[in-house]
Motif scaffolding. Sequence first.
Motif, PDB file in Angstrom:
ATOM      1  N   GLN A 198      35.307  28.902  29.676  1.00  0.00           N
ATOM      2  CA  GLN A 198      33.941  29.336  29.959  1.00  0.00           C
ATOM      3  C   GLN A 198      33.551  28.964  31.385  1.00  0.00           C
ATOM      4  OE1 GLN A 198      30.944  27.306  27.652  1.00  0.00           O
ATOM      5  NE2 GLN A 198      29.265  28.539  28.450  1.00  0.00           N
ATOM      6  N   ARG A 199      33.896  27.742  31.803  1.00  0.00           N
ATOM      7  CA  ARG A 199      33.514  27.282  33.145  1.00  0.00           C
ATOM      8  C   ARG A 199      34.308  28.004  34.234  1.00  0.00           C
ATOM      9  NH1 ARG A 199      28.983  26.291  31.256  1.00  0.00           N
ATOM     10  NH2 ARG A 199      29.035  24.825  29.513  1.00  0.00           N
ATOM     11  N   PHE A 200      35.595  28.240  33.995  1.00  0.00           N
ATOM     12  CA  PHE A 200      36.381  29.002  34.966  1.00  0.00           C
ATOM     13  C   PHE A 200      35.835  30.415  35.097  1.00  0.00           C
ATOM     14  CE2 PHE A 200      39.575  25.672  34.438  1.00  0.00           C
ATOM     15  CZ  PHE A 200      40.095  25.578  35.724  1.00  0.00           C
ATOM     16  N   LEU A 201      35.480  31.029  33.973  1.00  0.00           N
ATOM     17  CA  LEU A 201      34.964  32.397  34.005  1.00  0.00           C
ATOM     18  C   LEU A 201      33.650  32.481  34.762  1.00  0.00           C
ATOM     19  CD1 LEU A 201      35.774  33.467  30.332  1.00  0.00           C
ATOM     20  CD2 LEU A 201      36.794  34.426  32.412  1.00  0.00           C
ATOM     21  N   GLU A 202      32.790  31.485  34.597  1.00  0.00           N
ATOM     22  CA  GLU A 202      31.509  31.490  35.311  1.00  0.00           C
ATOM     23  C   GLU A 202      31.726  31.549  36.818  1.00  0.00           C
ATOM     24  OE1 GLU A 202      28.978  28.958  31.949  1.00  0.00           O
ATOM     25  OE2 GLU A 202      29.745  27.958  33.758  1.00  0.00           O
TER      26      GLU A 202
ATOM     27  N   ILE B  97      33.485  35.040  37.799  1.00  0.00           N
ATOM     28  CA  ILE B  97      32.521  36.152  37.752  1.00  0.00           C
ATOM     29  C   ILE B  97      31.664  36.155  39.016  1.00  0.00           C
ATOM     30  CG2 ILE B  97      30.430  36.992  36.589  1.00  0.00           C
ATOM     31  CD1 ILE B  97      31.740  36.037  33.934  1.00  0.00           C
ATOM     32  N   GLU B  98      31.219  34.983  39.407  1.00  0.00           N
ATOM     33  CA  GLU B  98      30.377  34.864  40.606  1.00  0.00           C
ATOM     34  C   GLU B  98      31.112  35.310  41.858  1.00  0.00           C
ATOM     35  OE1 GLU B  98      26.956  33.997  42.777  1.00  0.00           O
ATOM     36  OE2 GLU B  98      27.226  34.042  40.590  1.00  0.00           O
ATOM     37  N   LYS B  99      32.436  35.084  41.912  1.00  0.00           N
ATOM     38  CA  LYS B  99      33.212  35.367  43.125  1.00  0.00           C
ATOM     39  C   LYS B  99      34.008  36.682  43.038  1.00  0.00           C
ATOM     40  CE  LYS B  99      31.724  31.620  44.842  1.00  0.00           C
ATOM     41  NZ  LYS B  99      30.626  31.708  45.828  1.00  0.00           N
ATOM     42  N   ALA B 100      33.892  37.399  41.922  1.00  0.00           N
ATOM     43  CA  ALA B 100      34.686  38.615  41.733  1.00  0.00           C
ATOM     44  C   ALA B 100      34.370  39.653  42.800  1.00  0.00           C
ATOM     45  CB  ALA B 100      34.431  39.195  40.342  1.00  0.00           C
ATOM     46  N   ASP B 101      35.422  40.230  43.408  1.00  0.00           N
ATOM     47  CA  ASP B 101      35.240  41.263  44.422  1.00  0.00           C
ATOM     48  C   ASP B 101      35.813  42.607  43.969  1.00  0.00           C
ATOM     49  OD1 ASP B 101      37.904  40.663  44.509  1.00  0.00           O
ATOM     50  OD2 ASP B 101      37.892  39.820  46.528  1.00  0.00           O
ATOM     51  N   ASP B 102      36.091  42.710  42.671  1.00  0.00           N
ATOM     52  CA  ASP B 102      36.589  43.954  42.092  1.00  0.00           C
ATOM     53  C   ASP B 102      35.751  44.225  40.841  1.00  0.00           C
ATOM     54  OD1 ASP B 102      38.247  45.533  40.107  1.00  0.00           O
ATOM     55  OD2 ASP B 102      39.596  45.645  41.831  1.00  0.00           O
ATOM     56  N   GLU B 103      35.123  45.392  40.779  1.00  0.00           N
ATOM     57  CA  GLU B 103      34.208  45.702  39.684  1.00  0.00           C
ATOM     58  C   GLU B 103      34.913  45.712  38.323  1.00  0.00           C
ATOM     59  OE1 GLU B 103      30.895  45.885  39.498  1.00  0.00           O
ATOM     60  OE2 GLU B 103      30.979  45.164  41.566  1.00  0.00           O
ATOM     61  N   GLN B 104      36.129  46.244  38.290  1.00  0.00           N
ATOM     62  CA  GLN B 104      36.857  46.279  37.014  1.00  0.00           C
ATOM     63  C   GLN B 104      37.233  44.874  36.572  1.00  0.00           C
ATOM     64  OE1 GLN B 104      40.255  48.900  36.952  1.00  0.00           O
ATOM     65  NE2 GLN B 104      40.827  48.325  34.865  1.00  0.00           N
ATOM     66  N   ALA B 105      37.637  44.042  37.529  1.00  0.00           N
ATOM     67  CA  ALA B 105      37.946  42.649  37.205  1.00  0.00           C
ATOM     68  C   ALA B 105      36.708  41.936  36.689  1.00  0.00           C
ATOM     69  CB  ALA B 105      38.493  41.935  38.439  1.00  0.00           C
ATOM     70  N   LYS B 106      35.587  42.162  37.346  1.00  0.00           N
ATOM     71  CA  LYS B 106      34.333  41.527  36.928  1.00  0.00           C
ATOM     72  C   LYS B 106      33.953  41.944  35.510  1.00  0.00           C
ATOM     73  CE  LYS B 106      29.704  40.474  38.628  1.00  0.00           C
ATOM     74  NZ  LYS B 106      28.730  40.663  39.732  1.00  0.00           N
ATOM     75  N   GLU B 107      34.191  43.204  35.173  1.00  0.00           N
ATOM     76  CA  GLU B 107      33.890  43.700  33.829  1.00  0.00           C
ATOM     77  C   GLU B 107      34.744  42.977  32.780  1.00  0.00           C
ATOM     78  OE1 GLU B 107      34.271  47.830  31.227  1.00  0.00           O
ATOM     79  OE2 GLU B 107      34.422  47.911  33.416  1.00  0.00           O
TER      80      GLU B 107
ATOM     81  N   HIS C 275      42.588  38.997  42.948  1.00  0.00           N
ATOM     82  CA  HIS C 275      43.289  39.189  41.672  1.00  0.00           C
ATOM     83  C   HIS C 275      43.746  37.896  41.010  1.00  0.00           C
ATOM     84  CE1 HIS C 275      43.003  43.225  42.994  1.00  0.00           C
ATOM     85  NE2 HIS C 275      44.078  43.238  43.744  1.00  0.00           N
ATOM     86  N   PHE C 276      43.539  36.747  41.655  1.00  0.00           N
ATOM     87  CA  PHE C 276      43.958  35.504  41.012  1.00  0.00           C
ATOM     88  C   PHE C 276      43.168  35.269  39.733  1.00  0.00           C
ATOM     89  CE2 PHE C 276      44.056  31.003  40.106  1.00  0.00           C
ATOM     90  CZ  PHE C 276      45.374  30.656  40.353  1.00  0.00           C
ATOM     91  N   ASP C 277      41.899  35.706  39.725  1.00  0.00           N
ATOM     92  CA  ASP C 277      41.069  35.486  38.539  1.00  0.00           C
ATOM     93  C   ASP C 277      41.672  36.134  37.300  1.00  0.00           C
ATOM     94  OD1 ASP C 277      40.664  38.033  39.556  1.00  0.00           O
ATOM     95  OD2 ASP C 277      38.498  37.823  39.808  1.00  0.00           O
ATOM     96  N   ILE C 278      42.167  37.361  37.435  1.00  0.00           N
ATOM     97  CA  ILE C 278      42.756  38.046  36.287  1.00  0.00           C
ATOM     98  C   ILE C 278      44.133  37.470  35.967  1.00  0.00           C
ATOM     99  CG2 ILE C 278      43.465  40.267  35.335  1.00  0.00           C
ATOM    100  CD1 ILE C 278      40.460  39.954  35.664  1.00  0.00           C
ATOM    101  N   MET C 279      44.866  37.023  36.989  1.00  0.00           N
ATOM    102  CA  MET C 279      46.151  36.359  36.735  1.00  0.00           C
ATOM    103  C   MET C 279      45.938  35.084  35.934  1.00  0.00           C
ATOM    104  SD  MET C 279      48.097  36.734  40.367  1.00  0.00           S
ATOM    105  CE  MET C 279      48.520  38.340  41.046  1.00  0.00           C
ATOM    106  N   PHE C 280      44.910  34.326  36.306  1.00  0.00           N
ATOM    107  CA  PHE C 280      44.592  33.089  35.583  1.00  0.00           C
ATOM    108  C   PHE C 280      44.228  33.410  34.143  1.00  0.00           C
ATOM    109  CE2 PHE C 280      41.717  29.938  33.894  1.00  0.00           C
ATOM    110  CZ  PHE C 280      42.279  28.731  34.277  1.00  0.00           C
ATOM    111  N   LEU C 281      43.387  34.420  33.955  1.00  0.00           N
ATOM    112  CA  LEU C 281      42.953  34.785  32.605  1.00  0.00           C
ATOM    113  C   LEU C 281      44.141  35.240  31.762  1.00  0.00           C
ATOM    114  CD1 LEU C 281      40.618  35.134  30.642  1.00  0.00           C
ATOM    115  CD2 LEU C 281      40.232  37.426  31.598  1.00  0.00           C
ATOM    116  N   ARG C 282      45.051  35.999  32.365  1.00  0.00           N
ATOM    117  CA  ARG C 282      46.240  36.446  31.631  1.00  0.00           C
ATOM    118  C   ARG C 282      47.079  35.251  31.182  1.00  0.00           C
ATOM    119  NH1 ARG C 282      51.569  37.285  33.568  1.00  0.00           N
ATOM    120  NH2 ARG C 282      52.823  38.500  32.086  1.00  0.00           N
ATOM    121  N   GLN C 283      47.309  34.293  32.080  1.00  0.00           N
ATOM    122  CA  GLN C 283      48.089  33.114  31.724  1.00  0.00           C
ATOM    123  C   GLN C 283      47.409  32.318  30.618  1.00  0.00           C
ATOM    124  OE1 GLN C 283      51.054  31.767  32.848  1.00  0.00           O
ATOM    125  NE2 GLN C 283      51.500  33.589  34.045  1.00  0.00           N
ATOM    126  N   PHE C 284      46.093  32.195  30.703  1.00  0.00           N
ATOM    127  CA  PHE C 284      45.380  31.437  29.693  1.00  0.00           C
ATOM    128  C   PHE C 284      45.443  32.139  28.342  1.00  0.00           C
ATOM    129  CE2 PHE C 284      41.584  30.191  27.306  1.00  0.00           C
ATOM    130  CZ  PHE C 284      41.759  28.808  27.297  1.00  0.00           C
TER     131      PHE C 284
END
Length: 333
Positions: free
Chosen positions: A26-30, A33-43, A90-99
């Motif tokens: 939850q904390r990583f996602l917060e 989300i704040e730093k997302a620079d890709d709309e699809q990633a943010k979604e 894209h690191f945000d989605i890579m992190f989410l995939r690993q998690f």
Amino acid sequence: MSHQKALSGSELATLWMTYQQKTMIQRFLEYFIEKADDEQAKEILEYTHQQVIQYIQQIQSIFTSEGAVIPVGFTEEDVNVGAPKLYDHHFDIMFLRQFKEISMGLHTLHIAMAYRHDIILLYKELTAFTQTVYERCVSFLQERDVLITSPSVTMPKRVEFASGPSYMSGINLFSDKRSLNTVELAHIYFAIEANIFGMQLMTGFAQAANETEVKKFFIKGKELSKKIVTDYTQILLQSDIQAPSTWGAKATDSKVSPFSDKLMMYCTSLFCSFSLGSNALGTTFSLRADLPLKLLTVAKDVLTYAQDSGKIMAKNGWMEQPPGTEDRNELTK
């Protein structure tokens, strides 16, 4: 009126573990989300965040109804969404995939430890949700050509059986080792991919950590990931298999931490636990004699590293204890 059975010790344990992990993500996602620079990633991130909050509230409700204290987990104090970007695109989605790889395994394990219908249903829902997010992450990364798949191999044209003990020993008449089979390739490649990601994760954590001891710990983790990638890549090259290229997303040059040392330490400990489990599977399914030995050596290094994380967390008061059993010796004094 139907009477709900009390939670078993196993169910209490798995719910407690799930709560820790969900409040962590939850904390990583917060922050992501704040730093997302890709709309699809943010979604994807926002959808995951909304669902995670619902599951956290559901677990809190179960604890309350059972008269159990709600764990602390990780709070708003463990994240600074105003910090600069610590990782690149894209690191945000890579992190989410690993998690989500970790979550899929844990939810499957936890449902096997559940007895109450509502707890089984909870883990069924969590499993389906996790698989959905994982699939969306993979599709996102592949569309942007930042997720390298494992190497292709020639499709088998006939069924073959091992012709003797030499297959297990790995001896080949024309080379030092027989070539890897696809099961062995899958586990080795999986470990390389995970540790390439781990190198980038530890790099950012090391830059951002506040405590000197914690910073050194993350630097050690980065070097351990490098060693694992190097050793496993050598195994692939011996079978003339090309190793994966480094992923595009990397740590930025920021030294401002978006996460508390406590949060980063727990995250690292969680990934270490997953690595140990993956190594155990790789050891079990590897038929070439040298591979289990290599995997066990890596597992020993990872275990030592994980134990160091526990010591640091306990020393700094960051390790929340799981619910304990009754100390009968103390009670009878």
